[in-house]
Design a protein around this motif. Structure first.
Motif, PDB file in Angstrom:
ATOM      1  N   ALA A   1       5.896  31.327   6.846  1.00  0.00           N
ATOM      2  CA  ALA A   1       4.977  31.666   5.757  1.00  0.00           C
ATOM      3  C   ALA A   1       5.440  32.931   5.046  1.00  0.00           C
ATOM      4  O   ALA A   1       5.415  33.008   3.816  1.00  0.00           O
ATOM      5  N   GLU A   2       5.895  33.910   5.812  1.00  0.00           N
ATOM      6  CA  GLU A   2       6.335  35.153   5.181  1.00  0.00           C
ATOM      7  C   GLU A   2       7.612  34.936   4.380  1.00  0.00           C
ATOM      8  O   GLU A   2       7.790  35.508   3.312  1.00  0.00           O
ATOM      9  N   VAL A   3       8.510  34.098   4.892  1.00  0.00           N
ATOM     10  CA  VAL A   3       9.738  33.800   4.147  1.00  0.00           C
ATOM     11  C   VAL A   3       9.389  33.119   2.820  1.00  0.00           C
ATOM     12  O   VAL A   3       9.901  33.477   1.755  1.00  0.00           O
ATOM     13  N   ILE A   4       8.477  32.144   2.883  1.00  0.00           N
ATOM     14  CA  ILE A   4       8.116  31.415   1.662  1.00  0.00           C
ATOM     15  C   ILE A   4       7.357  32.323   0.701  1.00  0.00           C
ATOM     16  O   ILE A   4       7.517  32.221  -0.513  1.00  0.00           O
ATOM     17  N   ARG A   5       6.568  33.249   1.239  1.00  0.00           N
ATOM     18  CA  ARG A   5       5.872  34.178   0.365  1.00  0.00           C
ATOM     19  C   ARG A   5       6.875  34.976  -0.462  1.00  0.00           C
ATOM     20  O   ARG A   5       6.673  35.213  -1.649  1.00  0.00           O
ATOM     21  N   GLY A   6       7.986  35.357   0.186  1.00  0.00           N
ATOM     22  CA  GLY A   6       9.026  36.046  -0.561  1.00  0.00           C
ATOM     23  C   GLY A   6       9.560  35.173  -1.682  1.00  0.00           C
ATOM     24  O   GLY A   6       9.781  35.632  -2.799  1.00  0.00           O
TER      25      GLY A   6
ATOM     26  N   MET B   1       2.642  27.870  15.943  1.00  0.00           N
ATOM     27  CA  MET B   1       1.914  28.970  15.305  1.00  0.00           C
ATOM     28  C   MET B   1       2.845  30.133  15.045  1.00  0.00           C
ATOM     29  O   MET B   1       2.849  30.729  13.965  1.00  0.00           O
ATOM     30  N   PHE B   2       3.653  30.436  16.050  1.00  0.00           N
ATOM     31  CA  PHE B   2       4.547  31.584  15.953  1.00  0.00           C
ATOM     32  C   PHE B   2       5.532  31.410  14.797  1.00  0.00           C
ATOM     33  O   PHE B   2       5.650  32.267  13.926  1.00  0.00           O
ATOM     34  N   SER B   3       6.207  30.267  14.754  1.00  0.00           N
ATOM     35  CA  SER B   3       7.228  30.135  13.713  1.00  0.00           C
ATOM     36  C   SER B   3       6.589  29.869  12.352  1.00  0.00           C
ATOM     37  O   SER B   3       7.155  30.245  11.327  1.00  0.00           O
ATOM     38  N   ALA B   4       5.393  29.257  12.333  1.00  0.00           N
ATOM     39  CA  ALA B   4       4.731  29.051  11.040  1.00  0.00           C
ATOM     40  C   ALA B   4       4.430  30.387  10.376  1.00  0.00           C
ATOM     41  O   ALA B   4       4.575  30.541   9.161  1.00  0.00           O
ATOM     42  N   ALA B   5       4.035  31.377  11.178  1.00  0.00           N
ATOM     43  CA  ALA B   5       3.737  32.688  10.598  1.00  0.00           C
ATOM     44  C   ALA B   5       4.992  33.285   9.967  1.00  0.00           C
ATOM     45  O   ALA B   5       4.947  33.849   8.874  1.00  0.00           O
ATOM     46  N   TYR B   6       6.125  33.135  10.647  1.00  0.00           N
ATOM     47  CA  TYR B   6       7.366  33.674  10.079  1.00  0.00           C
ATOM     48  C   TYR B   6       7.786  32.898   8.839  1.00  0.00           C
ATOM     49  O   TYR B   6       8.206  33.472   7.837  1.00  0.00           O
TER      50      TYR B   6
ATOM     51  N   VAL C   1      -4.917  37.398   8.379  1.00  0.00           N
ATOM     52  CA  VAL C   1      -5.184  37.788   9.764  1.00  0.00           C
ATOM     53  C   VAL C   1      -4.335  36.957  10.715  1.00  0.00           C
ATOM     54  O   VAL C   1      -3.694  37.473  11.633  1.00  0.00           O
ATOM     55  N   PHE C   2      -4.283  35.653  10.478  1.00  0.00           N
ATOM     56  CA  PHE C   2      -3.486  34.779  11.340  1.00  0.00           C
ATOM     57  C   PHE C   2      -2.033  35.225  11.357  1.00  0.00           C
ATOM     58  O   PHE C   2      -1.429  35.418  12.414  1.00  0.00           O
ATOM     59  N   ILE C   3      -1.459  35.391  10.143  1.00  0.00           N
ATOM     60  CA  ILE C   3      -0.036  35.721  10.052  1.00  0.00           C
ATOM     61  C   ILE C   3       0.249  37.061  10.722  1.00  0.00           C
ATOM     62  O   ILE C   3       1.158  37.187  11.553  1.00  0.00           O
TER      63      ILE C   3
ATOM     64  N   SER D   1       5.877  23.370  11.838  1.00  0.00           N
ATOM     65  CA  SER D   1       5.652  24.722  11.327  1.00  0.00           C
ATOM     66  C   SER D   1       6.048  24.847   9.864  1.00  0.00           C
ATOM     67  O   SER D   1       5.565  25.745   9.182  1.00  0.00           O
ATOM     68  N   LEU D   2       6.880  23.944   9.354  1.00  0.00           N
ATOM     69  CA  LEU D   2       7.231  24.030   7.934  1.00  0.00           C
ATOM     70  C   LEU D   2       6.020  23.756   7.040  1.00  0.00           C
ATOM     71  O   LEU D   2       5.662  24.591   6.211  1.00  0.00           O
ATOM     72  N   PRO D   3       5.324  22.604   7.202  1.00  0.00           N
ATOM     73  CA  PRO D   3       4.129  22.411   6.376  1.00  0.00           C
ATOM     74  C   PRO D   3       3.047  23.459   6.640  1.00  0.00           C
ATOM     75  O   PRO D   3       2.408  23.938   5.696  1.00  0.00           O
ATOM     76  N   LEU D   4       2.890  23.849   7.915  1.00  0.00           N
ATOM     77  CA  LEU D   4       1.871  24.859   8.211  1.00  0.00           C
ATOM     78  C   LEU D   4       2.231  26.191   7.558  1.00  0.00           C
ATOM     79  O   LEU D   4       1.370  26.892   7.014  1.00  0.00           O
ATOM     80  N   GLY D   5       3.516  26.523   7.587  1.00  0.00           N
ATOM     81  CA  GLY D   5       3.975  27.765   6.962  1.00  0.00           C
ATOM     82  C   GLY D   5       3.750  27.744   5.456  1.00  0.00           C
ATOM     83  O   GLY D   5       3.325  28.740   4.870  1.00  0.00           O
ATOM     84  N   ILE D   6       4.021  26.590   4.819  1.00  0.00           N
ATOM     85  CA  ILE D   6       3.778  26.475   3.377  1.00  0.00           C
ATOM     86  C   ILE D   6       2.294  26.676   3.098  1.00  0.00           C
ATOM     87  O   ILE D   6       1.904  27.430   2.199  1.00  0.00           O
ATOM     88  N   ALA D   7       1.445  26.014   3.897  1.00  0.00           N
ATOM     89  CA  ALA D   7       0.000  26.135   3.680  1.00  0.00           C
ATOM     90  C   ALA D   7      -0.446  27.585   3.846  1.00  0.00           C
ATOM     91  O   ALA D   7      -1.234  28.102   3.046  1.00  0.00           O
TER      92      ALA D   7
END
Ligand SMILES: Nc1ncnc2c1ncn2[C@@H]1O[C@H](COP(=O)(O)OP(=O)(O)O)[C@@H](O)[C@H]1O
Ligand SMILES: [Mg+2]
Lengths: 432, 255
Positions: free
Chosen positions: A313-318, A306-311, A263-265, A239-245
Motif C-alpha cells: 500500500a505504501e509503495v502504491i501510495r508513492g 496483512m504485513f505485505s499488504a501494508a508495505y 491506522v492499519f498500515i 496482498s496486491l489487491p488488498l494493498g491497492i485497496a
C-alpha cells in the motif's frame, strides 16, 4: 570541378566516402582489456587482486563440487567414500529430497498432487503475466485457486465446490446491485457469499462421503519448499489487491475509511513480522472459541498477507502521489466515475511506477516465508534445521543443505526480478 | 470573424451563473459572479494571473465546488447531486493548459476511452468517431502513437479532439496555448477557430487577443475574483471603461 561530373550541383558528392577501419589500438579484445582492466596503476592492482581472489575461490570450491558424494546412507558413508579428501556430501539431497520439497509427514504416494498443482500454477499465471496470451485462459486462472486447493488439501470435494459456489453467488449479487450503488453491491455480494458458505457447510456435512475422491491431507503435514511456495503465492496474490485497496482508502475523502487504512498500515508496519507470526500461532488461539479448528496455515497466511499488504500500500501510495492532478481532472471532465478513472487511468500508471517497489516487497515476502520455521512449521528451512540436521545420519551437513535452499529461493526470486524488468521495458510508453 | 457565424447565437441559455461565490479555505477567490452564456456564444475570459479565471471555468464542470449562488448548465442545476454532475460533464468538454492526455494510452485509445466507458458506444463506432475528429484537427496519421511522441501543439489538438469525441455542447478552454512554443500556437488557435465557425458554445480563458478579436462575441475581464467589465471585442479593446482594464490591456498589448 571535374568536367565529367554530371551532377548539376557541383559541390555535392555523388558517392559516400568509404569508411576507414579504426586503428587497431581502438578496437578488439586488446583494446577492451587495456581500457577496462589496466587503464591506470590502481586499476591494474585491483585487477590483479581480483584475479588472485578468483583463483583461490575456484581452487577451493571446485574440488568440493567435483569430489561431491551423491550416493550414501549417511554423513559417515560420505566420509568413508571421501577418505579425508575435500568434497561435498550431496547424498543428503538425493536421500532427503522428498522431505525438502514436501515436508516431513506428507505421504509419498500423494506427491503427484502438489506437483501437479505447481505445474498448473504456470498455466494459471501465464495470462496474468503476459497480456499477449489469449484472454480466455483467464477462466482457468479464476478456477485455479479452487483446483489447487483441492489438489493440495483434498478431502470432500463438496466443500471445495461450496466454496466456489459462494464466490459465484457473491459475484452475481454484486453485479446485480452494483449498478445502483457500488457500496450496496459490495456489501450484498460479501453477505451473499458468506450465507452460501454457511448453508454449504450443512450440506457438505450431510452428504460428505466416507471415502473422498482425494484423500484429505491436514495442514500440519505440509512442509518443505512446497509450504514456502504455498505461502508465497497465496500471500502475494492476496496482498496486491488488498494493498491497492488500502492505498486508495488512504486517499479517500471519507474520514472513517481514511483513518482505518492509516491506522492499519502504520500499525502493521511498526511491528516485526515475527511478532505477527507468534500472534498467529499462540495468541489468536486465546481469542478464538476453544473448540474452533482454525487452520494454522490459514492464520499464517492472514498475518503475512496483512504485513505485505501494508508495505505494498505504501509503495502504491508513492505511485499515486507521482501522478499529476491533471490526470484525475481529465478523467473527471470526461465524465468517468471514480471506479472507471481509477481502473482505466490512475491505477495503470500508478502501478507501472510502483512495479520495482512491489517486486521488492514480493521477493522479500517470499524469502520471509522461511520465518514460519520459528513457530515450528517445517518449511524448507525449518525442515533442514529440524528433522534433517537433528537426525543422526545427517548431523553436520550444513553447507550442502543451506546451499540447496539458497539455490531454490534464488531461482524463484531471480525469475520474478527478470520478469519485472521485462515488464517495465514493455510498459515504457511515456518517452520522457 | 464573419457576421454569419455571429448570427448562430440563439436565445437559448447554455450557462447561467447567478450570484456565485467561492472560497479556498478562508480565501475569497470568486465574488458575486453573474454570467449568462447563450448557445453558440463564444466568450473570451482574460485578466491578470491569480484573478480566478481558471477557478471560474472549473466551477462550471464541477472540478471545483462553489459555496454560494447557483450554476445552471443546459437547464441542469449544479449541486452536490452526483447525477447532475455526471449529466453536466457529459455536456461540457474541457481543454487544459497542460493537455492532460493519458500517457499510457495511444492517441486513438485516449479518444475512445470516454465514449466507450461513459457513453457505452461500441468500440468500432467510437474509433470511427475518433478518426473523424483526428482528421478535423489534422493529425489522423498519429492515431497509433503515444502522447509522449507528439509535439506540444499536436498534443493539444489531440486533447481538443478527445473532448469533441464526447459530443459536448459546450467547450471550456483554460489557457490552451500558454504552455506551447510560439510556432505551435497558431495550429491550436486555427483548430479552435474552426470549431467556433461551426457554432460551438465556447468559454476560452486566453491572452491571445488576436483570437479574441477574430472569434469572440464577448470579452470578459476579471480581476480579484470579480467580473470587472464585459463587452464586444471591438468596444472592449478600443474603449475600455475601467482603469484596471486599461492598465491590463496596456500591459498585455505592450503599449
Ligand atoms: N486548490 C487551490 N487551493 C487554494 N488556493 C487556490 C487553489 N487553486 C487556486 N488557488 C488560488 O486562487 C486564486 C485564483 O487562481 P486561478 O483561478 O488559478 O487564477 P487564474 O487562472 O486567473 O490565474 C489564486 O490566488 C490561486 O493561488
Ligand atoms: Mg489559470
Amino acid at each position: 570541378m571535374a568536367d565529367n561530373n554530371t551532377n548539376p550541383i557541383a559541390y555535392m558528392r555523388e558517392t559516400p566516402l568509404p569508411q576507414l577501419d579504426p586503428p587497431a589500438s581502438e578496437a578488439g579484445l586488446g583494446h577492451w582489456v587495456r581500457q577496462n582492466l589496466f587503464s591506470s596503476v590502481l586499476n591494474t592492482v585491483l585487477t590483479l587482486a581480483a584475479f588472485v581472489s578468483l583463483y583461490f575461490i575456484f581452487t577451493s570450491t571446485v574440488p568440493w563440487f567435483v569430489n561431491g558424494v551423491w550416493q550414501s546412507e549417511s554423513i559417515r558413508g560420505c566420509r568413508e567414500v571421501l577418505e579425508g579428501a575435500t568434497g561435498g556430501c550431496f547424498a543428503v539431497l538425493t536421500e532427503r529430497w522428498n522431505q525438502l520439497l514436501f515436508g516431513f509427514t506428507y505421504s509419498d504416494d500423494q506427491y503427484w498432487r502438489p506437483t501437479l498443482a505447481f505445474a498448473l500454477l504456470f498455466v494459471a499465471i501465464a495470462p496474468v503475466l503476459f497480456v499477449a496470451l489469449p484472454r480466455k485462459m483467464l477462466y482457468f486462472t479464476l478456477l485455479y485457486p479452487l483446483l489447487a486447493f483441492y489438489l493440495i488439501w483434498g478431502g470432500s470435494i463438496y466443500a471445495t465446490i461450496s466454496t466456489g459456489l459462494g464466490f459465484v453467488v457473491g459475484y452475481l449479487v454484486y453485479s446485480r446491485f452494483v449498478a445502483s450503488s457500488f457500496a450496496l453491491g459490495l456489501i450484498g455480494g460479501v453477505v451473499a457469499a458468506f450465507v452460501t458458505w454457511w448453508l454449504g457447510g450443512f450440506v457438505v456435512d450431510a452428504i460428505a462421503p466416507a471415502t473422498p475422491f482425494l484423500e484429505e491431507i491436514p495442514s500440519r503435514k505440509m512442509g518443505g519448499f512446497m509450504l514456502n511456495m504455498i505461502l508465497g503465492v497465496v500471500c502475494v496474490s492476496l496482498s496486491l489487491p488488498l494493498g491497492i485497496a488500502l492505498a486508495l482508502g488512504r486517499q479517500s475523502r471519507l474520514p472513517i475509511i481514511r483513518i482505518i487504512c492509516v491506522v492499519f498500515i502504520e500499525f502493521v508496519r511498526g511491528v516485526p513480522l515475527i511478532t505477527l507470526l507468534f500472534v498467529a500461532n499462540v495468541i489468536l488461539g486465546y481469542f478464538l472459541p476453544p473448540d474452533t479448528n482454525f487452520d494454522l496455515i490459514l492464520r499464517v497466511i492472514i498475518m503475512i498477507t496483512m504485513f505485505s499488504a501494508a508495505y505494498i500500500a505504501e509503495v502504491i501510495r508513492g505511485g499515486l502521489a507521482a501522478l499529476p492532478t491533471g490526470q484525475y481532472e481529465a478523467g473527471d471532465s470526461l465524465g468517468l466515475d471514480y471506479a472507471q478513472s481509477m481502473r482505466l487511468i490512475i491505477l495503470p500508471q500508478a502501478l507501472k511506477i510502483s512495479i520495482p517497489g512491489i517486486v521488492n516487497v514480493a521477493v522479500g515476502l517470499f524469502k520471509d516465508t522461511t520465518l514460519v520455521s520459528v513457530i515450528s512449521m517445517f518449511d524448507l528451512v525449518g525442515m533442514i534445521r529440524g528433522p534433517i540436521l537433528a537426525s543422526t545420519e545427517w548431523n553436520g551437513v550444513y553447507w550442502e543443505l543451506f546451499m540447496a535452499a539458497a539455490v531454490l529461493f534464488f531461482v524463484v526470486c531471480y525469475g520474478i526480478s527478470q520478469y519485472s524488468q521485462w515488464l517495465e521495458r514493455k510498459l515504457a510508453t511515456d518517452h520522457r | 470573424m464573419t457576421e454569419a457565424a455571429k448570427m448562430q447565437v440563439s436565445d437559448e441559455i447554455a450557462i447561467s451563473i447567478q450570484g456565485m461565490n467561492k472560497w479556498f479555505g478562508s480565501f475569497h477567490v470568486l465574488r458575486d459572479i453573474n454570467l449568462t452564456v447563450n448557445s453558440g456564444e463564444r466568450i473570451v475570459v482574460c485578466g491578470p494571473s491569480g484573478s480566478g479565471k481558471s477557478t471560474l471555468i472549473r466551477c462550471i464542470n464541477a472540478l471545483e465546488e462553489h459555496q454560494k449562488g447557483s450554476i445552471e448548465v443546459d437547464g441542469t442545476v449544479l449541486s452536490s447531486d452526483l447525477k447532475n454532475i455526471d449529466k453536466i460533464r457529459r455536456e461540457v468538454g474541457m481543454v487544459f493548459q497542460h493537455f492532460n492526455l493519458f500517457p499510457h494510452l495511444t492517441i486513438l485509445e485516449n479518444l475512445t476511452l470516454a465514449p466507450i466507458w461513459v457513453r457505452k458506444t461500441p468500440k468500432s463506432e467510437a474509433e470511427e468517431t475518433a478518426m473523424h475528429f483526428l482528421e478535423k484537427v489534422k493529425i489522423p496519421e498519429q492515431a497509433d502513437k503515444y502522447p509522449g511522441q507528439l509535439s506540444g501543439g499536436q498534443q493539444q489538438r489531440v486533447a481538443i479532439a478527445r473532448s469533441l469525441c464526447m459530443r459536448p455542447r459546450i467547450m471550456l478552454f483554460d489557457e490552451p496555448t500558454s504552455a506551447l512554443d510560439p510556432e505551435m500556437i497558431k495550429e491550436v488557435l486555427d483548430t479552435m477557430i474552426a470549431l467556433a465557425e461551426e457554432g460551438m458554445t465556447m468559454l476560452v480563458v486566453t491572452h491571445e487577443m488576436g483570437f479574441a478579436r477574430q472569434v469572440a462575441n464577448r470579452v470578459i475581464f476579471m480581476d480579484e475574483g470579480q467580473i470587472v467589465e464585459q463587452n464586444e471585442p471591438e468596444e472592449f479593446f478600443n474603449n475600455p471603461q475601467s482603469p484596471r482594464t486599461k492598465l491590463f490591456l496596456s500591459q498585455i498589448l505592450g503599449h
